[in-house]
Motif scaffolding. Structure first.
Motif, PDB file in Angstrom:
ATOM      1  N   PHE A  67      -8.123  11.549 -49.120  1.00  0.00           N
ATOM      2  CA  PHE A  67      -6.812  12.170 -49.632  1.00  0.00           C
ATOM      3  C   PHE A  67      -5.695  11.549 -49.442  1.00  0.00           C
ATOM      4  O   PHE A  67      -4.930  11.248 -50.065  1.00  0.00           O
ATOM      5  CB  PHE A  67      -6.891  13.775 -49.570  1.00  0.00           C
ATOM      6  N   LYS A  68      -5.517  11.440 -47.997  1.00  0.00           N
ATOM      7  CA  LYS A  68      -4.281  10.929 -47.416  1.00  0.00           C
ATOM      8  C   LYS A  68      -4.245   9.583 -47.434  1.00  0.00           C
ATOM      9  O   LYS A  68      -3.101   8.902 -47.503  1.00  0.00           O
ATOM     10  CB  LYS A  68      -4.250  11.448 -45.823  1.00  0.00           C
ATOM     11  N   TYR A  69      -5.437   8.781 -47.443  1.00  0.00           N
ATOM     12  CA  TYR A  69      -5.438   7.414 -47.362  1.00  0.00           C
ATOM     13  C   TYR A  69      -6.281   6.770 -48.509  1.00  0.00           C
ATOM     14  O   TYR A  69      -7.538   6.607 -48.332  1.00  0.00           O
ATOM     15  CB  TYR A  69      -5.871   6.627 -45.866  1.00  0.00           C
ATOM     16  N   ASN A  73      -9.406   0.604 -48.156  1.00  0.00           N
ATOM     17  CA  ASN A  73      -9.182  -0.098 -46.936  1.00  0.00           C
ATOM     18  C   ASN A  73      -8.372   0.610 -45.848  1.00  0.00           C
ATOM     19  O   ASN A  73      -7.478   0.251 -45.049  1.00  0.00           O
ATOM     20  CB  ASN A  73      -8.208  -1.250 -47.572  1.00  0.00           C
ATOM     21  N   ARG A  74      -8.778   1.991 -45.797  1.00  0.00           N
ATOM     22  CA  ARG A  74      -8.027   2.770 -44.675  1.00  0.00           C
ATOM     23  C   ARG A  74      -8.354   2.513 -43.423  1.00  0.00           C
ATOM     24  O   ARG A  74      -9.267   1.881 -43.056  1.00  0.00           O
ATOM     25  CB  ARG A  74      -8.455   4.277 -45.325  1.00  0.00           C
ATOM     26  N   PRO A  75      -7.421   3.215 -42.513  1.00  0.00           N
ATOM     27  CA  PRO A  75      -7.656   2.690 -41.014  1.00  0.00           C
ATOM     28  C   PRO A  75      -8.980   2.998 -40.630  1.00  0.00           C
ATOM     29  O   PRO A  75      -9.615   4.366 -41.062  1.00  0.00           O
ATOM     30  CB  PRO A  75      -6.615   3.501 -40.267  1.00  0.00           C
ATOM     31  N   GLU A  76      -9.787   2.392 -39.508  1.00  0.00           N
ATOM     32  CA  GLU A  76     -10.943   3.077 -38.852  1.00  0.00           C
ATOM     33  C   GLU A  76     -10.760   4.119 -38.213  1.00  0.00           C
ATOM     34  O   GLU A  76     -11.230   4.998 -38.147  1.00  0.00           O
ATOM     35  CB  GLU A  76     -11.493   1.743 -38.008  1.00  0.00           C
ATOM     36  N   ALA A  87       0.032  12.083 -37.408  1.00  0.00           N
ATOM     37  CA  ALA A  87      -1.256  11.218 -37.287  1.00  0.00           C
ATOM     38  C   ALA A  87      -0.841   9.949 -36.918  1.00  0.00           C
ATOM     39  O   ALA A  87       0.163   9.354 -36.850  1.00  0.00           O
ATOM     40  CB  ALA A  87      -1.836  11.044 -38.715  1.00  0.00           C
ATOM     41  N   ILE A  88      -1.847   9.303 -35.796  1.00  0.00           N
ATOM     42  CA  ILE A  88      -1.781   8.053 -35.323  1.00  0.00           C
ATOM     43  C   ILE A  88      -2.968   7.468 -35.870  1.00  0.00           C
ATOM     44  O   ILE A  88      -4.063   7.954 -35.630  1.00  0.00           O
ATOM     45  CB  ILE A  88      -1.850   8.382 -33.684  1.00  0.00           C
ATOM     46  N   THR A  89      -3.019   6.041 -36.643  1.00  0.00           N
ATOM     47  CA  THR A  89      -4.062   5.445 -36.874  1.00  0.00           C
ATOM     48  C   THR A  89      -3.852   4.016 -36.191  1.00  0.00           C
ATOM     49  O   THR A  89      -2.992   3.363 -36.012  1.00  0.00           O
ATOM     50  CB  THR A  89      -3.902   5.260 -38.543  1.00  0.00           C
ATOM     51  N   LEU A  90      -5.040   3.297 -36.302  1.00  0.00           N
ATOM     52  CA  LEU A  90      -5.618   2.063 -35.660  1.00  0.00           C
ATOM     53  C   LEU A  90      -6.403   1.480 -36.745  1.00  0.00           C
ATOM     54  O   LEU A  90      -7.324   1.850 -37.001  1.00  0.00           O
ATOM     55  CB  LEU A  90      -6.039   2.115 -34.280  1.00  0.00           C
ATOM     56  N   LYS A  91      -6.063   0.192 -36.830  1.00  0.00           N
ATOM     57  CA  LYS A  91      -6.930  -0.781 -37.829  1.00  0.00           C
ATOM     58  C   LYS A  91      -6.999  -2.198 -37.234  1.00  0.00           C
ATOM     59  O   LYS A  91      -5.927  -2.725 -37.019  1.00  0.00           O
ATOM     60  CB  LYS A  91      -6.503  -0.595 -39.111  1.00  0.00           C
ATOM     61  N   ILE A  92      -7.936  -2.730 -37.316  1.00  0.00           N
ATOM     62  CA  ILE A  92      -8.168  -4.162 -36.924  1.00  0.00           C
ATOM     63  C   ILE A  92      -8.055  -4.951 -38.322  1.00  0.00           C
ATOM     64  O   ILE A  92      -9.173  -4.723 -39.157  1.00  0.00           O
ATOM     65  CB  ILE A  92      -9.360  -4.441 -36.095  1.00  0.00           C
TER      66      ILE A  92
END
Length: 200
Positions: A67-69, A73-76, A87-92
Motif C-alpha cells: 500500500f505504502k510503496y 521496486n520497493r525497498p528491501e 519509517a526507515i528504508t534501505l535499498k541496494i
C-alpha cells in the motif's frame, strides 16, 4: 512572584530538560514529540551495515508495504513504528557508485523526485562524512493520501553499488526529527568492510 514569570521559568526548565533527553541516540532514552524511544545499533545485509534505529521499529507488514510503496521496486528493508507512520528504508540499487560520485547521484535522484512529484517542497541538501564515507542527502515535504510527509533521502557507496535510504514521518512531527534525530541516525552508519569483502 508574577505567575507569568513562573510559567516562563517552568517552560525554560522543561525545554532544557527535553533538549537533554533528546541529546544522544546512542546513549539511553530519547524524547521525540512527547514519546520516548530507545535506539539500538541494528545490523542489515547480513551484518555488512549497521545503523542505530528505534528498538521498537519492526519490519513493515507485506500488506502495508504494497500500500505504502506501490511500485514493485520497493525497498528491501522497511522498518517502522506501530502504525507505519514513521519509517526507515534501505535499498541496494544495482548501479555502480564510488565516493567521488555521491554529489552526482544526489543531484540525479533529486531531479527524479522533482519530476515525479513537482509539488514537493525541498529544504536542505548536502554531503556529510561518516566513518570515512561520503553520504549525500536531501530532504523535502511531499503530499500523501491524507497528509503531508517529511522525507529524507540519503545515498552512499555500499559494496561498490548504490545504497539508497529514506526516513519519513508525518509532516506535523518533522521538526524534532529533523532538528535532532535524523542526522544522528545517519552519523551512526557503519560499514563492516570484512563482511562486505566476504559477501563479494
Amino acid at each position: 512572584m508574577d505567575e507569568r514569570v513562573d510559567e516562563k521559568i517552568l517552560d525554560f526548565i522543561n525545554e532544557a530538560e527535553e533538549k537533554e533527553l533528546r541529546k544522544d541516540i546512542t546513549n539511553g532514552l530519547v524524547k521525540i514529540n512527547n514519546k520516548f524511544y530507545e535506539f539500538e545499533e541494528t545490523e542489515f545485509f547480513d551484518g555488512a551495515l549497521k545503523i542505530y534505529i528505534p528498538n521498537t521499529f519492526e519490519d513493515m507488514s507485506e500488506e502495508s508495504r504494497k500500500f505504502k510503496y506501490p511500485s514493485e521496486n520497493r525497498p528491501e528493508i522497511i522498518k517502522c513504528n506501530e502504525d507505519g507512520s514513521i519509517a526507515i528504508t534501505l535499498k541496494i540499487i544495482d548501479s555502480p557508485l564510488d565516493d567521488d560520485h555521491i554529489e552526482e547521484i544526489k543531484g540525479i535522484m533529486k531531479l527524479i523526485t522533482q519530476r515525479l512529484n513537482p509539488a514537493n517542497i525541498y529544504f536542505d541538501e548536502g554531503i556529510i562524512e561518516v566513518d570515512k564515507k561520503n553520504i549525500g542527502y536531501f530532504d523535502y515535504k511531499s503530499s500523501a493520501i491524507d497528509d503531508f510527509l517529511y522525507n529524507v533521502m540519503f545515498f552512499l557507496e555500499f559494496q561498490g553499488k548504490t545504497l539508497m535510504g529514506t526516513f519519513s514521518c508525518g509532516y506535523s512531527e518533522y521538526k524534532q526529527w529533523k532538528d535532532d534525530i535524523v542526522f544522528q541516525i545517519l552519523k551512526t552508519i557503519k560499514i563492516n568492510k570484512e563482511v562486505c569483502s566476504e559477501n563479494n
